[in-house]
Motif scaffolding. Structure first.
Motif, PDB file in Angstrom:
ATOM      1  N   ARG A   1       0.814  -1.213   0.000  1.00  0.00           N
ATOM      2  CA  ARG A   1       0.000   0.000   0.000  1.00  0.00           C
ATOM      3  C   ARG A   1       0.851   1.268   0.000  1.00  0.00           C
ATOM      4  O   ARG A   1       0.770   2.104   0.936  1.00  0.00           O
ATOM      5  N   PRO A   2       1.672   1.487  -1.005  1.00  0.00           N
ATOM      6  CA  PRO A   2       2.471   2.725  -1.040  1.00  0.00           C
ATOM      7  C   PRO A   2       1.567   3.946  -1.215  1.00  0.00           C
ATOM      8  O   PRO A   2       0.537   3.893  -1.900  1.00  0.00           O
ATOM      9  N   ARG A   3       1.968   5.055  -0.607  1.00  0.00           N
ATOM     10  CA  ARG A   3       1.181   6.282  -0.734  1.00  0.00           C
ATOM     11  C   ARG A   3       1.512   7.020  -2.019  1.00  0.00           C
ATOM     12  O   ARG A   3       0.640   7.618  -2.638  1.00  0.00           O
ATOM     13  N   ARG A   4       2.771   6.989  -2.425  1.00  0.00           N
ATOM     14  CA  ARG A   4       3.197   7.734  -3.612  1.00  0.00           C
ATOM     15  C   ARG A   4       4.023   6.820  -4.507  1.00  0.00           C
ATOM     16  O   ARG A   4       5.045   6.282  -4.083  1.00  0.00           O
ATOM     17  N   ILE A   5       3.571   6.657  -5.730  1.00  0.00           N
ATOM     18  CA  ILE A   5       4.268   5.823  -6.713  1.00  0.00           C
ATOM     19  C   ILE A   5       4.713   6.713  -7.867  1.00  0.00           C
ATOM     20  O   ILE A   5       3.902   7.445  -8.453  1.00  0.00           O
TER      21      ILE A   5
ATOM     22  N   THR B   1       2.475   9.459  -9.917  1.00  0.00           N
ATOM     23  CA  THR B   1       3.065  10.506 -10.750  1.00  0.00           C
ATOM     24  C   THR B   1       3.766   9.854 -11.927  1.00  0.00           C
ATOM     25  O   THR B   1       4.574   8.939 -11.748  1.00  0.00           O
ATOM     26  N   PHE B   2       3.457  10.328 -13.122  1.00  0.00           N
ATOM     27  CA  PHE B   2       4.027   9.723 -14.332  1.00  0.00           C
ATOM     28  C   PHE B   2       5.055  10.643 -14.977  1.00  0.00           C
ATOM     29  O   PHE B   2       4.853  11.860 -15.069  1.00  0.00           O
ATOM     30  N   ALA B   3       6.158  10.046 -15.416  1.00  0.00           N
ATOM     31  CA  ALA B   3       7.143  10.747 -16.246  1.00  0.00           C
ATOM     32  C   ALA B   3       7.749   9.741 -17.209  1.00  0.00           C
ATOM     33  O   ALA B   3       8.172   8.660 -16.794  1.00  0.00           O
ATOM     34  N   ARG B   4       7.795  10.090 -18.466  1.00  0.00           N
ATOM     35  CA  ARG B   4       8.271   9.154 -19.491  1.00  0.00           C
ATOM     36  C   ARG B   4       9.774   8.943 -19.419  1.00  0.00           C
ATOM     37  O   ARG B   4      10.271   7.847 -19.626  1.00  0.00           O
TER      38      ARG B   4
ATOM     39  N   ARG C   1      13.347  13.446 -10.457  1.00  0.00           N
ATOM     40  CA  ARG C   1      12.656  14.262  -9.450  1.00  0.00           C
ATOM     41  C   ARG C   1      11.391  13.560  -8.963  1.00  0.00           C
ATOM     42  O   ARG C   1      11.087  13.546  -7.764  1.00  0.00           O
ATOM     43  N   ALA C   2      10.664  12.953  -9.904  1.00  0.00           N
ATOM     44  CA  ALA C   2       9.448  12.228  -9.512  1.00  0.00           C
ATOM     45  C   ALA C   2       9.794  11.063  -8.601  1.00  0.00           C
ATOM     46  O   ALA C   2       9.082  10.776  -7.627  1.00  0.00           O
ATOM     47  N   ALA C   3      10.899  10.385  -8.884  1.00  0.00           N
ATOM     48  CA  ALA C   3      11.305   9.249  -8.054  1.00  0.00           C
ATOM     49  C   ALA C   3      11.675   9.700  -6.647  1.00  0.00           C
ATOM     50  O   ALA C   3      11.319   9.048  -5.655  1.00  0.00           O
ATOM     51  N   ARG C   4      12.383  10.820  -6.534  1.00  0.00           N
ATOM     52  CA  ARG C   4      12.813  11.300  -5.217  1.00  0.00           C
ATOM     53  C   ARG C   4      11.622  11.632  -4.325  1.00  0.00           C
ATOM     54  O   ARG C   4      11.693  11.509  -3.102  1.00  0.00           O
ATOM     55  N   GLU C   5      10.512  12.030  -4.921  1.00  0.00           N
ATOM     56  CA  GLU C   5       9.343  12.444  -4.155  1.00  0.00           C
ATOM     57  C   GLU C   5       8.378  11.295  -3.898  1.00  0.00           C
ATOM     58  O   GLU C   5       7.300  11.511  -3.332  1.00  0.00           O
ATOM     59  N   ALA C   6       8.745  10.072  -4.298  1.00  0.00           N
ATOM     60  CA  ALA C   6       7.836   8.928  -4.181  1.00  0.00           C
ATOM     61  C   ALA C   6       8.346   7.923  -3.160  1.00  0.00           C
ATOM     62  O   ALA C   6       9.519   7.949  -2.752  1.00  0.00           O
TER      63      ALA C   6
ATOM     64  N   ASP D   1      20.588   5.805  -8.952  1.00  0.00           N
ATOM     65  CA  ASP D   1      21.403   6.727  -8.159  1.00  0.00           C
ATOM     66  C   ASP D   1      20.593   7.401  -7.051  1.00  0.00           C
ATOM     67  O   ASP D   1      21.166   8.003  -6.142  1.00  0.00           O
ATOM     68  N   GLN D   2      19.260   7.341  -7.144  1.00  0.00           N
ATOM     69  CA  GLN D   2      18.402   7.942  -6.123  1.00  0.00           C
ATOM     70  C   GLN D   2      18.228   6.958  -4.960  1.00  0.00           C
ATOM     71  O   GLN D   2      18.541   5.776  -5.050  1.00  0.00           O
ATOM     72  N   GLU D   3      17.720   7.447  -3.867  1.00  0.00           N
ATOM     73  CA  GLU D   3      17.503   6.597  -2.687  1.00  0.00           C
ATOM     74  C   GLU D   3      16.185   5.831  -2.757  1.00  0.00           C
ATOM     75  O   GLU D   3      16.001   4.844  -2.050  1.00  0.00           O
ATOM     76  N   THR D   4      15.275   6.256  -3.592  1.00  0.00           N
ATOM     77  CA  THR D   4      13.972   5.601  -3.709  1.00  0.00           C
ATOM     78  C   THR D   4      14.147   4.211  -4.325  1.00  0.00           C
ATOM     79  O   THR D   4      14.845   4.060  -5.336  1.00  0.00           O
ATOM     80  N   PRO D   5      13.545   3.181  -3.746  1.00  0.00           N
ATOM     81  CA  PRO D   5      13.657   1.850  -4.338  1.00  0.00           C
ATOM     82  C   PRO D   5      13.034   1.817  -5.738  1.00  0.00           C
ATOM     83  O   PRO D   5      11.966   2.399  -5.964  1.00  0.00           O
TER      84      PRO D   5
END
Length: 793
Positions: A428-432, A485-488, A505-510, A553-557
């Motif tokens: 149940r992730p809040r932000r994908i 949040t979608f980004a191609r 950026r989208a990944a960092r915020e998810a 390279d980001q911390e988001t899995p």
């Protein structure tokens, strides 16, 4: 609209129209009554497209052929109609009406009232507008489930037969030898036993519906040099006999396939279309095949234009006919006037024409096309007003609930989880952050022989005809409480780096990033996977690896999802992705299947039908290599895959134990018996795929380090166990010996019960005793698995 065609002689039924008589008598009488031109007319097809208004079909004008004049051709008859549904978008009911009206014209125009045999593509579903798009064959292989593939093929066959089609150009039985080859998506995998069993199941399903299954491509196409389409093949006789031919043997003997298509390639200078030893000596004289051999499209003309073994069209016709090709497809080129003139001149014996004609007419007779009461109206139009085409539009559904349910089951069983650090299933992730070029692309689930990718792309503005939810759609439904949040990021192969910053950026915020990469299916350079879309390396196309690395390279899995037609090297992702999910063009229900695996609604059971390489340049390499083909200290190239053939993870854990060997010794004409227990030691239901590999430590010729000789799916509830009893015939140890004959040699063997080719769980050492024993195509093909419940502890 007239529904029947009267016989020319209304006072008596001609012999060939009388189903009460023997088939040979009917066919012989018809051949005796035909002129040479009427004979040759039965040996070619005409490429057509059905009318969307319900009128007669129109000849398809192809850039490799001259225009066809049906008015000039039809008085002598016509052997086949090529792809009436798979050439232009047409409403299925109006296409069926168009085909029926054309068949009436064909039968009424020739002296004997013989209709054409209609064929179409059905590689991943009936290639018609509005028909179900099933997973591609590489996904069939990933299921390790012949039963479901058989049911799918029967459904495809019923749809084809209902609208008037008689023959399907599938399955592809080429064994993958080089994953750079563009047509890998059309294959079932890199192991001949997997290809043979899954392919045979498909044949059985298609034939059960009355559709002639056509085995492709005999033989060597997938072994072309450097993975290039239509390139020469450098095959030794043993590789051909032990790796490439067994699936065809199995599909003919056990599947009952009634047609075979030649390969385009040449092997050691011999084009398959000219290979009498292959198409007549092996296929017919040795294996006993009695069906038709049809030419791959333009293959007979290629004997002149590409292979350079024929001086003119008549020479090409004579060469192919002599080799054993009965029908020229897709259009008349060499089997028409050039063949007739060469027979008249004495250059080609008429007996060769009669030989092919007998096979063609026998098949038409078996389909009922010669019967006095033959009805051109297909089953799907029974009871319809055929004089009101407008009322027929939308009356035939080729994508009904049963089809979609089958497509969903196959797609779910074919999803392979390659790695997982515990992130999956998602809790149940809040932000994908949903990222990547295939995340919001409807056709990303389709292979190149699906109707939308094969034909639809040439008809812009035409609706897809089927529902193709994107992964963005299905994830939104699967995780309704999550903010997505979608980004191609980048395109499939455009090399564009400009969107990577937005994606990171989208990944960092998810809470989690789902990155959807892979292929775009197409033909001859219009895609990154598909016929004529070969790859120089197995690096991800375009800038996709740049996008992947930037996200790692980001911390988001990062969960890496592949929607692709071949395996790709994934670089750092092998070690650094939180999870990797592989899906090979899973069809119209594919994104729902993937979403279910990501959420845990479905416990994955897919297994790799091809190895996933660790590096992009180590091809060609498959698990089915001899010892020298594997990693060694004398080469700087390590072909060891990142994920091995047969690999796939589950959300539960299986324990294998208590191996017993009932017969550790057996004669070379005997069998071994084994038993072992598989237990679901986890907390949720799951399916284990038990794989049986054979290792021959000492043989008279170099053998693969191991090869798959059996498998079975074991479905278990938490805590449930099954005792598996396995019978392994000595025939499974056979290989082509020094004298060119298939033989079973005495000696020690290892039978490895494994979760993948790299994960043996239990090993039995057994011994074959007695003399060498020759075997042939009638040998036993299968180990048998019998499952018994075990009382819970």
């Amino acid at each position: 609209m007239n529904a029947t065609v009267p016989a020319e002689d209304t006072s008596a039924v001609p012999v060939w129209n009388d189903p009460a008589l023997s088939l040979p008598a009917r066919v012989d009488a018809l051949i005796d009554a035909m002129t040479l031109q009427e004979k040759t007319a039965q040996l070619y097809g005409v490429w057509v497209g059905a009318s969307d208004q319900g009128g007669e079909v129109a000849p398809h004008q192809h850039d490799m052929e001259e225009a066809v004049d049906l008015d000039a051709l039809l008085p002598t008859g016509l052997g086949q109609l090529t792809r009436p549904f798979g050439t232009v978008p047409v409403d299925p009911a109006l296409g069926a009406l168009s085909l029926a009206r054309t068949q009436i014209r064909i039968a009424a125009t020739n002296r004997f009232g013989i209709p054409a045999l209609a064929h179409d593509e059905c590689l991943a579903g009936f290639a018609a507008w509005g028909a179900t798009a099933y997973p591609v064959p590489l996904s069939w292989g990933a299921t390790f489930d012949p039963d479901t593939v058989r049911r799918m093929a029967a459904a495809i066959g019923r749809d084809m037969r209902a609208v008037g089609v008689h023959q399907g150009l599938a399955p592809v039985l080429d064994v993958v030898r080089d994953a750079r080859w563009g047509r890998v998506e059309e294959t079932i995998g890199e192991d001949p036993y997997l290809v043979g069993t899954i392919g045979t199941a498909y044949v059985q399903g298609l034939e059960s519906a009355g559709i002639i299954a056509t085995l492709k491509h005999l033989v060597g196409y997938s072994a072309s040099r450097a993975g290039r389409n239509l390139a020469p093949s450098s095959l030794g006789p043993r590789e051909r006999a032990d790796v490439l031919l067994p699936p065809f043997e199995m599909a003919i003997r056990e599947g009952g396939a009634r047609s075979v298509m030649n390969a385009y390639t040449d092997t050691d200078g011999m084009p398959s279309a000219a290979d009498e030893e292959l198409l007549t000596g092996l296929l017919r004289d040795t294996w006993g095949f009695e069906g038709t051999v049809v030419a791959d499209y333009f293959a007979i003309a290629f004997l002149k234009t590409l292979h350079g073994v024929a001086a003119d069209w008549a020479d090409a016709a004579g060469t192919a006919l002599h080799a054993g090709i009965d029908v020229e497809l897709p259009n008349v080129k060499t089997y028409g006037a050039p063949l007739a003139e060469a027979v008249t001149d004495g250059r080609i014996p008429e007996t060769l024409v009669d030989r092919a004609l007998r096979r063609v007419l026998s098949q038409k007779a078996m389909l009922g096309l010669l019967d006095k009461d033959w009805n051109p109206v297909p089953a799907a139009l029974d009871g319809s007003d055929l004089d009101d085409p407008a009322a027929l539009r939308g009356r035939i559904d080729l994508d009904g609930p049963e089809n979609r349910s089958l497509a969903r089951t196959l797609a779910e069983e074919a999803v392979v989880v390659l790695s997982n650090d515990g992130t999956l299933p998602l809790a149940r992730p809040r932000r994908i952050a949903l990222l990547g070029p295939n995340a919001d692309e409807p056709t990303a689930v389709l292979g190149c022989y699906s109707f939308p990718q094969h034909i639809g792309v040439r008809n812009p503005g035409t609706p897809l005809g089927i529902q193709l939810p994107t992964l963005r759609d299905t994830l939104a439904a699967e995780f309704p409480d999550a903010e997505i949040t979608f980004a191609r990021g980048t395109g499939i192969d455009d090399g564009d780096l400009s969107g990577i910053g937005q994606a990171t950026r989208a990944a960092r915020e998810a809470d989690v990033a789902v990155l959807v990469l892979g292929d775009r299916a197409g033909l001859f350079g219009q895609g990154t996977s598909g016929e004529g879309c070969d790859a120089e390396t197995l690096a991800l196309p375009g800038a996709q690896q740049h996008l992947l690395d930037a996200l790692l390279d980001q911390e988001t899995p990062v969960i890496t999802v592949l929607l692709a037609g071949r395996p790709y090297a994934l670089g750092r992702a092998v070690e650094e992705s939180a999870a990797i999910v592989q899906s090979f063009f899973p069809g119209e229900e594919g994104t729902d299947a993937i979403a279910g695996v990501l959420s845990g609604r479905t416990n994955p059971s897919g297994r790799l039908p091809v190895s996933v390489p660790r590096g992009p340049g180590s091809q060609p390499a498959t698990y089915l290599g001899a010892r020298l083909a594997h990693a060694s200290e004398v080469s700087t190239i390590d072909p060891t895959p990142a994920f091995a053939f047969g690999h796939g993870l589950s959300y539960t854990r299986f324990d294998w134990a208590e191996l017993t060997v009932g017969t550790p010794e057996a004669a070379t004409d005997g069998e071994f018996t084994l038993a072992f227990t598989v237990r679901n030691a986890g907390e949720r239901p799951g399916t284990e795929v038990v794989q049986l590999y054979l290792h021959d430590p000492v043989a008279s010729l170099v053998q693969p380090a191991q090869r798959l000789v059996g498998y079975t799916r074991v479905e278990l509830e938490p805590g449930e166990a099954r005792r598996l009893r396995v019978t392994v015939p000595a025939d499974l140890a056979s290989f082509t010996g020094r004298d060119g004959r298939r033989t079973v040699e005495p000696g020690a063997l290892e039978l490895r019960l494994a979760a993948s080719s790299a994960d043996p769980r239990l090993t039995a050492t057994v011994t074959l005793t007695g003399p060498e024993r020759p075997v042939d195509h009638m040998r036993r093909f299968h180990a048998s698995f019998h499952q018994e419940p075990v009382a819970r502890a």
